[in-house]
Design a protein around this motif. Structure first.
Motif, PDB file in Angstrom:
ATOM      1  N   HIS A  71       0.772  -1.380  -0.192  1.00  0.00           N
ATOM      2  CA  HIS A  71      -0.080  -0.078   0.051  1.00  0.00           C
ATOM      3  C   HIS A  71       0.937   1.319  -0.014  1.00  0.00           C
ATOM      4  O   HIS A  71       1.473   1.694   1.019  1.00  0.00           O
ATOM      5  CB  HIS A  71      -1.032   0.131   1.199  1.00  0.00           C
ATOM      6  N   PRO A  72       1.112   1.798  -1.206  1.00  0.00           N
ATOM      7  CA  PRO A  72       2.065   2.671  -1.147  1.00  0.00           C
ATOM      8  C   PRO A  72       1.361   4.220  -0.865  1.00  0.00           C
ATOM      9  O   PRO A  72       0.274   4.457  -0.747  1.00  0.00           O
ATOM     10  CB  PRO A  72       2.535   2.825  -2.695  1.00  0.00           C
ATOM     11  N   GLY A  73       2.304   5.380  -0.550  1.00  0.00           N
ATOM     12  CA  GLY A  73       1.860   6.674  -0.474  1.00  0.00           C
ATOM     13  C   GLY A  73       1.239   6.868   0.835  1.00  0.00           C
ATOM     14  O   GLY A  73       1.369   6.404   1.711  1.00  0.00           O
ATOM     15  N   ASP A  74       0.085   7.655   0.775  1.00  0.00           N
ATOM     16  CA  ASP A  74      -0.872   7.708   1.742  1.00  0.00           C
ATOM     17  C   ASP A  74      -1.448   6.627   2.436  1.00  0.00           C
ATOM     18  O   ASP A  74      -1.819   6.697   3.550  1.00  0.00           O
ATOM     19  CB  ASP A  74      -1.874   8.973   1.463  1.00  0.00           C
ATOM     20  N   GLU A  75      -1.625   5.605   1.827  1.00  0.00           N
ATOM     21  CA  GLU A  75      -2.018   4.238   2.198  1.00  0.00           C
ATOM     22  C   GLU A  75      -0.979   3.480   3.042  1.00  0.00           C
ATOM     23  O   GLU A  75      -1.338   2.516   3.545  1.00  0.00           O
ATOM     24  CB  GLU A  75      -2.602   3.375   0.910  1.00  0.00           C
TER      25      GLU A  75
ATOM     26  N   ASN B 182      11.703 -13.252  -2.108  1.00  0.00           N
ATOM     27  CA  ASN B 182      11.227 -12.852  -3.398  1.00  0.00           C
ATOM     28  C   ASN B 182      10.699 -11.629  -3.795  1.00  0.00           C
ATOM     29  O   ASN B 182      10.716 -11.126  -4.874  1.00  0.00           O
ATOM     30  CB  ASN B 182      10.182 -14.142  -3.817  1.00  0.00           C
ATOM     31  N   ALA B 183       9.991 -11.245  -2.858  1.00  0.00           N
ATOM     32  CA  ALA B 183       9.582  -9.860  -2.938  1.00  0.00           C
ATOM     33  C   ALA B 183      10.420  -8.445  -2.784  1.00  0.00           C
ATOM     34  O   ALA B 183       9.823  -7.214  -2.911  1.00  0.00           O
ATOM     35  CB  ALA B 183       8.263  -9.378  -2.090  1.00  0.00           C
ATOM     36  N   GLY B 184      11.832  -8.930  -2.475  1.00  0.00           N
ATOM     37  CA  GLY B 184      12.619  -7.979  -2.388  1.00  0.00           C
ATOM     38  C   GLY B 184      12.803  -7.133  -1.010  1.00  0.00           C
ATOM     39  O   GLY B 184      13.470  -6.386  -0.635  1.00  0.00           O
ATOM     40  N   PHE B 185      12.245  -7.877  -0.016  1.00  0.00           N
ATOM     41  CA  PHE B 185      12.378  -7.594   1.589  1.00  0.00           C
ATOM     42  C   PHE B 185      14.093  -8.202   1.815  1.00  0.00           C
ATOM     43  O   PHE B 185      14.591  -9.067   1.308  1.00  0.00           O
ATOM     44  CB  PHE B 185      11.586  -8.113   2.436  1.00  0.00           C
TER      45      PHE B 185
ATOM     46  N   GLY C  41      20.660  -1.899   4.683  1.00  0.00           N
ATOM     47  CA  GLY C  41      22.095  -1.998   4.474  1.00  0.00           C
ATOM     48  C   GLY C  41      22.429  -0.630   4.035  1.00  0.00           C
ATOM     49  O   GLY C  41      21.991   0.366   4.457  1.00  0.00           O
ATOM     50  N   ASP C  42      24.126  -0.647   3.657  1.00  0.00           N
ATOM     51  CA  ASP C  42      24.552   0.414   3.434  1.00  0.00           C
ATOM     52  C   ASP C  42      24.005   1.121   2.231  1.00  0.00           C
ATOM     53  O   ASP C  42      24.208   2.498   2.330  1.00  0.00           O
ATOM     54  CB  ASP C  42      26.129   0.180   3.182  1.00  0.00           C
ATOM     55  N   ALA C  43      23.542   0.683   1.573  1.00  0.00           N
ATOM     56  CA  ALA C  43      22.803   1.317   0.142  1.00  0.00           C
ATOM     57  C   ALA C  43      21.629   2.188   0.579  1.00  0.00           C
ATOM     58  O   ALA C  43      21.675   3.173   0.011  1.00  0.00           O
ATOM     59  CB  ALA C  43      22.228   0.120  -0.858  1.00  0.00           C
ATOM     60  N   GLU C  44      20.845   1.530   1.819  1.00  0.00           N
ATOM     61  CA  GLU C  44      19.672   2.324   2.204  1.00  0.00           C
ATOM     62  C   GLU C  44      20.000   3.569   2.875  1.00  0.00           C
ATOM     63  O   GLU C  44      19.793   4.662   3.161  1.00  0.00           O
ATOM     64  CB  GLU C  44      18.729   1.364   2.980  1.00  0.00           C
ATOM     65  N   ALA C  45      21.219   3.176   4.047  1.00  0.00           N
ATOM     66  CA  ALA C  45      21.650   4.048   4.911  1.00  0.00           C
ATOM     67  C   ALA C  45      22.352   5.263   4.114  1.00  0.00           C
ATOM     68  O   ALA C  45      21.895   6.495   4.555  1.00  0.00           O
ATOM     69  CB  ALA C  45      22.591   3.570   5.793  1.00  0.00           C
ATOM     70  N   GLY C  46      23.180   5.009   3.001  1.00  0.00           N
ATOM     71  CA  GLY C  46      23.593   6.132   2.221  1.00  0.00           C
ATOM     72  C   GLY C  46      24.665   6.910   3.239  1.00  0.00           C
ATOM     73  O   GLY C  46      25.213   6.448   4.115  1.00  0.00           O
ATOM     74  N   GLU C  47      25.045   8.058   2.443  1.00  0.00           N
ATOM     75  CA  GLU C  47      26.017   8.992   3.207  1.00  0.00           C
ATOM     76  C   GLU C  47      25.215   9.946   3.950  1.00  0.00           C
ATOM     77  O   GLU C  47      24.107  10.290   3.926  1.00  0.00           O
ATOM     78  CB  GLU C  47      26.827   9.761   2.018  1.00  0.00           C
TER      79      GLU C  47
ATOM     80  N   ASP D 144       9.786   2.723   1.815  1.00  0.00           N
ATOM     81  CA  ASP D 144      10.910   2.642   0.961  1.00  0.00           C
ATOM     82  C   ASP D 144      12.093   1.532   1.806  1.00  0.00           C
ATOM     83  O   ASP D 144      13.042   0.998   1.240  1.00  0.00           O
ATOM     84  CB  ASP D 144      11.654   3.788   0.125  1.00  0.00           C
ATOM     85  N   ASN D 145      11.905   1.357   3.012  1.00  0.00           N
ATOM     86  CA  ASN D 145      12.790   0.741   3.502  1.00  0.00           C
ATOM     87  C   ASN D 145      12.648  -1.102   3.648  1.00  0.00           C
ATOM     88  O   ASN D 145      11.388  -1.194   3.769  1.00  0.00           O
ATOM     89  CB  ASN D 145      12.541   0.948   5.240  1.00  0.00           C
ATOM     90  N   PRO D 146      13.453  -1.671   3.065  1.00  0.00           N
ATOM     91  CA  PRO D 146      13.186  -3.035   2.783  1.00  0.00           C
ATOM     92  C   PRO D 146      13.373  -4.081   3.630  1.00  0.00           C
ATOM     93  O   PRO D 146      12.824  -5.204   3.536  1.00  0.00           O
ATOM     94  CB  PRO D 146      14.446  -3.275   1.716  1.00  0.00           C
ATOM     95  N   GLU D 147      13.483  -3.466   5.079  1.00  0.00           N
ATOM     96  CA  GLU D 147      13.173  -4.523   6.099  1.00  0.00           C
ATOM     97  C   GLU D 147      12.002  -4.390   6.768  1.00  0.00           C
ATOM     98  O   GLU D 147      11.786  -5.416   7.372  1.00  0.00           O
ATOM     99  CB  GLU D 147      14.435  -4.081   7.200  1.00  0.00           C
ATOM    100  N   VAL D 148      11.361  -3.175   6.624  1.00  0.00           N
ATOM    101  CA  VAL D 148      10.139  -2.977   7.475  1.00  0.00           C
ATOM    102  C   VAL D 148       8.895  -3.746   6.677  1.00  0.00           C
ATOM    103  O   VAL D 148       8.823  -3.620   5.481  1.00  0.00           O
ATOM    104  CB  VAL D 148       9.846  -1.530   7.582  1.00  0.00           C
ATOM    105  N   ILE D 149       8.141  -4.462   7.633  1.00  0.00           N
ATOM    106  CA  ILE D 149       7.205  -5.213   6.943  1.00  0.00           C
ATOM    107  C   ILE D 149       5.715  -4.696   7.242  1.00  0.00           C
ATOM    108  O   ILE D 149       4.879  -4.713   6.447  1.00  0.00           O
ATOM    109  CB  ILE D 149       7.146  -6.653   7.659  1.00  0.00           C
ATOM    110  N   TRP D 150       5.726  -3.975   8.655  1.00  0.00           N
ATOM    111  CA  TRP D 150       4.280  -3.185   8.895  1.00  0.00           C
ATOM    112  C   TRP D 150       4.691  -2.129   9.760  1.00  0.00           C
ATOM    113  O   TRP D 150       5.705  -2.085  10.688  1.00  0.00           O
ATOM    114  CB  TRP D 150       3.603  -4.097   9.479  1.00  0.00           C
ATOM    115  N   CYS D 151       4.173  -0.855   9.634  1.00  0.00           N
ATOM    116  CA  CYS D 151       4.589   0.288  10.583  1.00  0.00           C
ATOM    117  C   CYS D 151       3.247   0.832  11.115  1.00  0.00           C
ATOM    118  O   CYS D 151       2.246   0.667  10.570  1.00  0.00           O
ATOM    119  CB  CYS D 151       5.270   1.253   9.581  1.00  0.00           C
TER     120      CYS D 151
END
Length: 640
Positions: free
Chosen positions: A200-204, A273-276, A280-286, A314-321
């Protein structure tokens, strides 16, 4: 239970267009048909089904699981600081006073929503796919509310429908056994899965997804397999008053651990398989304005931001917030470091790690301090290294003293704990921006009596309120971009690291050492520490320690405490492991906050904070009025 404990009237919650999905405000409706007369009203009605979920970050009301699990402490003042004194019970519920009723109200609202869906006429503006999602979310929530009751009270009622106002109290169900409730929740998950959206992207963002349901199934079966509920003779006399069946199993079942493996491996496979994956470093960035600090230690950056970098989904680790706003009295406001000008909060710097939590973090070799062969005396007073955490901050701590315990620790320690002479990442301190760059946003902590973050009042007397009671500061859940007010971000409720730890625990219980360690090492690698075998075989006083089944389970439990620190797990974990007395039945330790010199301040002392625990508190008490009105709903054991 009250005669109308399910019925709350038909409510809908207006969605705030500028907020996320769960950030909702109730509004009464007078006519049933209004609740499904337009697509907007249908969506509001669905949102109302979410509205009874616990407000996890409102520390004055319902967040006992977040802050009452021994990890942190606080001066005696409010409900959450006195909850662990053990005075709560059926007539004095403390922070659990809202839990019982809200669960059943939430379940009733979900059933009424499903009834309304059955009555609803065709609505071209809502696609069949979206209506399928709505139904599935309500079915899942029925299961999830039952899980909230299960984890809080143990064996609980199963509600298979909403009850009318005039339903006789005798017709309400009794408590079902723990395993019966697990089976019911499993059935709700099965109902929901085919209709749940994958995202559920965006405001959803914040609505339930297919992967949320898989994660819940893993956690639920982990709890069911645990010692508290899997063959526990403490509860031999805890039986149904109607037919005498045991409400908690008296026979240990290894199959329950096998079920954890089955459902968790399925969840991880589908999420892979869904990309979770782990953040990591790529997400944390500089370092940037939104994500400052930790320029020199990538592991610290990863573990600090994996629970903070959650906006936008966009956090690939988070399943539900939980996407609701934190509110005025949230954890952030009580965590942020004490300041003398600029941002000055009456309760800043008050949520603090206990000394027991500080000790619990690993050394940089990935070992408990007491097992690291070269660590030395952790309580010795030493000169603090200029770059103690490896980030190269320019804040000046030269000449300061600290405990050896604060040096050569793992990245999760430095990411989550503020200590004497150490660095505290913050976007603005005393009205100014610290450091020379986004990667340098840190100040040095001095927590001695009378010093900037210390206990002394302006008039010179020791503070009795609004100070760090343990001589430490908490960093967890506080964004380093904090300036003059709370930083709003979705709070993770399920994340991938938990699934790996669930699987590791199940394999440890089954005696499958290598599979257990494989899953632990996934989490340890992201945390920047050696794997289990490397750490114990190369740096410990007890090589091969993990080959003993009980020792391996001890390693699993400690890893879980460190990785999931202050995320609401330890409150339930130490109970389901049947070891809560070791944490909640002993005095709180801290440093001597009245000490002005290094030698006095850096003494480890037992704090004057009452902490009590008895066996009844493995399960929370059901409100006294409810058990009196409906005798079939019996009270939990050991509450007199």
């Amino acid at each position: 239970m009250k005669k109308n404990y399910i019925y709350i009237g038909l409510m809908a919650l207006m969605l705030c267009s500028s907020c996320n999905y769960l950030d909702i405000v109730p509004e009464e409706r007078t006519k049933e048909e209004d609740t499904y007369s337009t697509p907007g009203r249908v969506k509001e009605f669905l949102a109302s089904c979410y509205s009874y979920l616990p407000t996890t970050r409102q520390v004055l009301t319902e967040s006992y699981d977040m802050i009452c699990g021994e990890e942190i402490s606080y001066f005696r003042k409010e409900a959450f600081s006195t909850f662990n004194e053990g005075d709560y019970g059926p007539t004095n519920l403390g922070m659990t006073s809202n839990t019982w009723q809200r669960v059943w109200d939430g379940i009733g609202q979900c059933y009424r929503f499903l009834e309304a869906m059955d009555k609803m006429k065709e609505m071209p503006e809502l696609s069949a796919e979206e209506l399928k999602h709505y139904r599935a979310e309500a079915e899942y929530l029925i299961g999830y509310y039952h899980f909230i009751s299960l984890r809080t009270y143990g064996p609980t009622m199963i509600l298979r429908q909403a009850f009318d106002l005039d339903t006789p109290l005798d017709d309400y169900p009794e408590r079902s056994s723990y395993d019966e409730v697990v089976a019911f929740i499993d059935g709700q998950i099965e109902k929901a899965l085919p209709g749940l959206a994958k995202e559920h992207p965006g405001d959803e963002y914040g609505r339930i997804t297919y992967y949320t349901a898989l994660a819940l199934r893993s956690r639920m079966h982990l709890y069911a397999a645990s010692p508290l509920f899997n063959g526990n003779d403490w509860y031999a006399d805890f039986k149904s008053p109607i037919d005498g069946r045991n409400l908690i199993s008296q026979q240990y079942s290894e199959d329950k651990w096998k079920k954890v493996v089955e459902v968790t491996e399925q969840a991880i496979k589908e999420m892979d398989n869904a990309g979770f994956h782990l953040y990591g470093d790529a997400e944390a960035g500089e370092p940037s304005g939104n994500k400052p600090g930790f320029a020199g230690n990538k592991a610290e950056r990863r573990v600090r931001y994996c629970v903070l970098d959650t906006k936008g989904g966009d956090n690939p680790e988070v399943i539900w917030c939980d996407t609701r706003k934190e509110g005025q009295y949230g954890i952030q406001r009580r965590t942020v470091v004490k300041q003398t000008k600029g941002y000055v909060g009456d309760v800043s710097g008050c949520i603090t790690p206990t000394f027991q939590s500080v000790e619990r973090f690993y050394t940089n070799n990935g070992l408990p301090v007491e097992y690291d062969e070269n660590y030395g005396d952790p309580y010795a007073i030493v000169s603090i290294p200029d770059d103690v955490d490896g980030n190269g901050y320019t804040a000046d701590n030269s000449g300061m003293k600290t405990l050896r315990l604060h040096c050569d620790r793992e990245p999760r320690f430095y990411a989550n704990v503020g200590f004497q002479g150490g660095y505290y990442e913050i976007g603005q301190y005393n009205g100014a921006t610290p450091g020379k760059s986004n990667g340098d946003r840190a100040v040095v902590l001095d927590l001695r009596f009378g010093k900037p973050q210390g206990r002394k009042n302006e008039g010179g007397a020791p503070q009795t309120l609004n100070y760090s009671v343990t001589g430490y500061n908490n960093k967890k859940l506080l964004p380093p971009s904090f300036t003059t007010g709370v930083v709003e971000y979705p709070l993770p409720l399920f994340r991938m690291a938990e699934l790996y730890l669930n699987l590791a625990e199940a394999y440890a219980a089954l005696g499958e050492t290598d599979k257990c360690i494989d899953n632990l090492d996934i989490v340890r690698t992201r945390a920047g520490i050696p794997g289990v075998k490397e750490a114990w075989d190369n740096y410990s006083t007890q090589p091969k320690y993990y080959e003993n089944k009980e020792n391996l389970m001890e390693i699993v439990r400690r890893e879980r405490m460190l990785e999931l620190y202050l995320e609401g797990h330890q409150f339930y974990d130490i109970r389901r492991w049947k070891i809560a007395e070791q944490f909640l039945g002993v005095p709180v330790k801290g440093l001597n906050t009245l000490g002005e010199t290094d030698e006095d301040f850096l003494k480890v002392v037992e704090l004057d904070l009452l902490r009590r625990f008895h066996r009844g508190q493995y399960l929370m008490p059901i409100p006294y009025d409810e058990t009196q009105k409906t005798p079939q709903v019996i009270q939990n054991p050991f509450y007199n």
